[in-house]
Motif scaffolding. Structure first.
Motif, PDB file in Angstrom:
ATOM      1  N   SER A  20     -25.963   9.312  60.638  1.00 48.36           N
ATOM      2  CA  SER A  20     -26.776  10.525  60.618  1.00 48.36           C
ATOM      3  C   SER A  20     -26.365  11.461  61.734  1.00 48.36           C
ATOM      4  N   LYS A  21     -26.711  12.720  61.559  1.00 50.16           N
ATOM      5  CA  LYS A  21     -26.467  13.781  62.535  1.00 50.16           C
ATOM      6  C   LYS A  21     -27.633  14.747  62.425  1.00 50.16           C
ATOM      7  N   SER A  22     -28.151  15.175  63.551  1.00 50.32           N
ATOM      8  CA  SER A  22     -29.267  16.124  63.547  1.00 50.32           C
ATOM      9  C   SER A  22     -28.905  17.372  64.326  1.00 50.32           C
ATOM     10  N   THR A  23     -29.378  18.495  63.830  1.00 51.43           N
ATOM     11  CA  THR A  23     -29.296  19.758  64.548  1.00 51.43           C
ATOM     12  C   THR A  23     -30.734  20.258  64.723  1.00 51.43           C
ATOM     13  N   LYS A  24     -30.880  21.424  65.304  1.00 48.20           N
ATOM     14  CA  LYS A  24     -32.216  21.971  65.510  1.00 48.20           C
ATOM     15  C   LYS A  24     -32.961  22.160  64.183  1.00 48.20           C
ATOM     16  N   ARG A  25     -32.219  22.544  63.132  1.00 47.67           N
ATOM     17  CA  ARG A  25     -32.871  22.854  61.863  1.00 47.67           C
ATOM     18  C   ARG A  25     -32.696  21.807  60.773  1.00 47.67           C
ATOM     19  N   PHE A  26     -31.686  20.921  60.891  1.00 44.09           N
ATOM     20  CA  PHE A  26     -31.395  20.003  59.803  1.00 44.09           C
ATOM     21  C   PHE A  26     -31.111  18.589  60.282  1.00 44.09           C
ATOM     22  N   ASN A  27     -31.397  17.631  59.404  1.00 45.90           N
ATOM     23  CA  ASN A  27     -31.006  16.234  59.585  1.00 45.90           C
ATOM     24  C   ASN A  27     -30.071  15.902  58.425  1.00 45.90           C
ATOM     25  N   PHE A  28     -28.898  15.352  58.742  1.00 45.78           N
ATOM     26  CA  PHE A  28     -27.915  14.971  57.743  1.00 45.78           C
ATOM     27  C   PHE A  28     -27.788  13.450  57.762  1.00 45.78           C
ATOM     28  N   THR A  47     -32.107  17.134  55.148  1.00 45.52           N
ATOM     29  CA  THR A  47     -33.542  17.366  55.279  1.00 45.52           C
ATOM     30  C   THR A  47     -33.768  18.413  56.351  1.00 45.52           C
ATOM     31  N   THR A  48     -34.695  19.333  56.096  1.00 47.04           N
ATOM     32  CA  THR A  48     -35.030  20.303  57.131  1.00 47.04           C
ATOM     33  C   THR A  48     -35.869  19.614  58.208  1.00 47.04           C
ATOM     34  N   SER A  49     -35.637  20.022  59.447  1.00 43.96           N
ATOM     35  CA  SER A  49     -36.403  19.479  60.565  1.00 43.96           C
ATOM     36  C   SER A  49     -37.702  20.240  60.711  1.00 43.96           C
ATOM     37  N   PRO A  50     -38.750  19.582  61.201  1.00 40.92           N
ATOM     38  CA  PRO A  50     -39.976  20.320  61.488  1.00 40.92           C
ATOM     39  C   PRO A  50     -39.659  21.392  62.526  1.00 40.92           C
ATOM     40  N   SER A  51     -40.223  22.548  62.370  1.00 37.86           N
ATOM     41  CA  SER A  51     -39.880  23.647  63.251  1.00 37.86           C
ATOM     42  C   SER A  51     -41.092  24.522  63.542  1.00 37.86           C
ATOM     43  N   ASP A  52     -41.025  25.237  64.645  1.00 39.25           N
ATOM     44  CA  ASP A  52     -42.063  26.198  64.995  1.00 39.25           C
ATOM     45  C   ASP A  52     -41.788  27.565  64.380  1.00 39.25           C
ATOM     46  N   ARG A  59     -41.249  20.957  54.918  1.00 41.83           N
ATOM     47  CA  ARG A  59     -39.995  20.217  54.942  1.00 41.83           C
ATOM     48  C   ARG A  59     -39.403  20.188  53.541  1.00 41.83           C
ATOM     49  N   SER A  60     -38.108  20.327  53.475  1.00 39.23           N
ATOM     50  CA  SER A  60     -37.394  20.252  52.209  1.00 39.23           C
ATOM     51  C   SER A  60     -36.290  19.221  52.331  1.00 39.23           C
ATOM     52  N   GLN A  61     -35.925  18.626  51.197  1.00 40.01           N
ATOM     53  CA  GLN A  61     -34.877  17.626  51.211  1.00 40.01           C
ATOM     54  C   GLN A  61     -34.031  17.753  49.958  1.00 40.01           C
TER      55      GLN A  61
END
Length: 88
Positions: A20-28, A47-52, A59-61
């Protein structure tokens, strides 16, 4: 961009792993089982990351097969730099 392995088992030609790899906006995530031909055994998930941020309301996947992910990768590799055609 290194992917951090969550689990990896390798025996000869058989390999099973999740990375896996995560960025501020996404999880892969990629889950592979090179021996299995079962549906869902070889998948890529975004998957979209929870965000402010206000534009992200939930969340979308998206989950795709590795074959579909390779087609998507080819598309991105061909056009991500802004070219409108591919030269052979």
């Amino acid at each position: 961009m290194d992917l951090n392995p969550l689990a990896s088992i390798k025996t000869g030609e058989y390999m099973q792993f999740n990375k896996s790899k995560s960025t501020k906006r996404f999880n892969f995530n990629i889950s592979r089982d090179t021996k299995s031909h079962k549906s869902g055994a070889n998948t890529v998930t975004i998957t979209t990351s929870p965000s402010d941020d206000s534009y992200l309301t939930s969340r979308s996947q998206i989950t795709m097969t590795v074959k579909e992910a390779k087609a998507f990768q080819s598309f991105l590799n061909s056009y991500i730099d802004g070219k409108t055609s591919v030269s052979n």
